[in-house]
Design an enzyme around this catalytic site. Structure first.
Site, PDB file in Angstrom:
ATOM      1  N   HIS A  69       4.904  16.159  20.380  1.00 15.54           N
ATOM      2  CA  HIS A  69       6.365  16.063  20.202  1.00 15.54           C
ATOM      3  C   HIS A  69       6.587  15.589  18.793  1.00 15.54           C
ATOM      4  O   HIS A  69       5.674  15.181  18.162  1.00 15.54           O
ATOM      5  CB  HIS A  69       7.154  15.432  21.200  1.00 15.54           C
ATOM      6  CG  HIS A  69       6.849  13.881  20.974  1.00 15.54           C
ATOM      7  ND1 HIS A  69       5.959  13.274  21.651  1.00 15.54           N
ATOM      8  CD2 HIS A  69       7.679  13.154  20.299  1.00 15.54           C
ATOM      9  CE1 HIS A  69       5.796  12.142  21.399  1.00 15.54           C
ATOM     10  NE2 HIS A  69       6.953  11.877  20.640  1.00 15.54           N
ATOM     11  N   HIS A 117       6.298  13.956  12.127  1.00 19.93           N
ATOM     12  CA  HIS A 117       4.950  14.202  12.447  1.00 19.93           C
ATOM     13  C   HIS A 117       4.752  14.331  13.720  1.00 19.93           C
ATOM     14  O   HIS A 117       5.702  14.128  14.916  1.00 19.93           O
ATOM     15  CB  HIS A 117       4.183  12.983  11.871  1.00 19.93           C
ATOM     16  CG  HIS A 117       4.271  11.711  12.587  1.00 19.93           C
ATOM     17  ND1 HIS A 117       5.559  10.903  12.280  1.00 19.93           N
ATOM     18  CD2 HIS A 117       3.814  11.050  13.635  1.00 19.93           C
ATOM     19  CE1 HIS A 117       5.483   9.823  13.212  1.00 19.93           C
ATOM     20  NE2 HIS A 117       4.638   9.839  14.104  1.00 19.93           N
TER      21      HIS A 117
END
Length: 189
Positions: free
Chosen positions: A44, A130
């Site tokens: 995620h 990220h």
């Protein structure tokens, strides 16, 4: 001792992208010795980490996020390279990066502000989107930054995916995968 569950808002990675990343992760594990690899279903992009949250406060944050995102459209992200946080010779966090996205920055800003409005105290470091892949370098030698180039062998072109929703995840530390989507905010398609 029973730990309180933690919650966070994130951009969910679609299942088909997780399947591709699962294959990439298996190959990365062959050459990059990190202690803990993230389960592919847990991939995620975190937008706001809440930590332990009182149910009323969490519901308030969800209400504000729903309002903030009501007119936001889904957008394309492209995973394009690898990176790390921590010391160059012994990284703490190993991650995949996405190409710059104004839509992602804007969505994060809206989610972050909604959570602040609900009374949460959030991380103040600049947002660095990220996808965490692994943690804690355990190689016998120092980490070599040229190892990051292995990505281009696995994925010569950036890997695109559609960011279709923002999700509230609950953390279950004793399970694998450990993140459960408890509330989903679909973006307009």
């Amino acid at each position: 001792m029973n730990q309180q569950p933690h919650f966070f808002f994130a951009v969910r990675i679609p299942e088909e992208t997780k399947r591709i990343m699962k294959n990439h992760l298996e190959k990365l594990q062959e050459t990059l010795p990190f202690s803990r690899w993230v389960h592919p279903m847990d991939l995620h992009i975190t937008l706001a980490f809440l930590g332990a949250a009182e149910p009323e406060k969490l519901k308030l944050a969800e209400t504000y996020v729903k309002e903030a995102l009501h007119s936001e459209e889904s957008f394309t992200l492209k995973i394009n390279k690898l990176g790390f946080f921590g010391k160059e010779d012994s990284p703490r966090v190993f991650w995949a990066d996405t190409e710059n996205s104004e839509e992602l920055i804007n969505s994060r800003k809206k989610v972050f502000q909604a959570c602040l409005k609900a009374g949460f105290v959030l991380e103040t470091r600049p947002f660095r989107p990220h996808i965490t892949l692994a943690r804690k370098w355990k190689g016998t030698g120092e980490f070599q930054t040229d190892l990051l180039n292995v990505w281009h062998g696995l994925q010569p072109e950036p890997l695109p995916f559609q960011a279709k929703d923002v999700v509230v995840y609950q953390t279950h530390l004793n399970q694998t995968p450990k993140y459960e989507a408890v509330t989903i905010f679909p973006l307009k398609s």
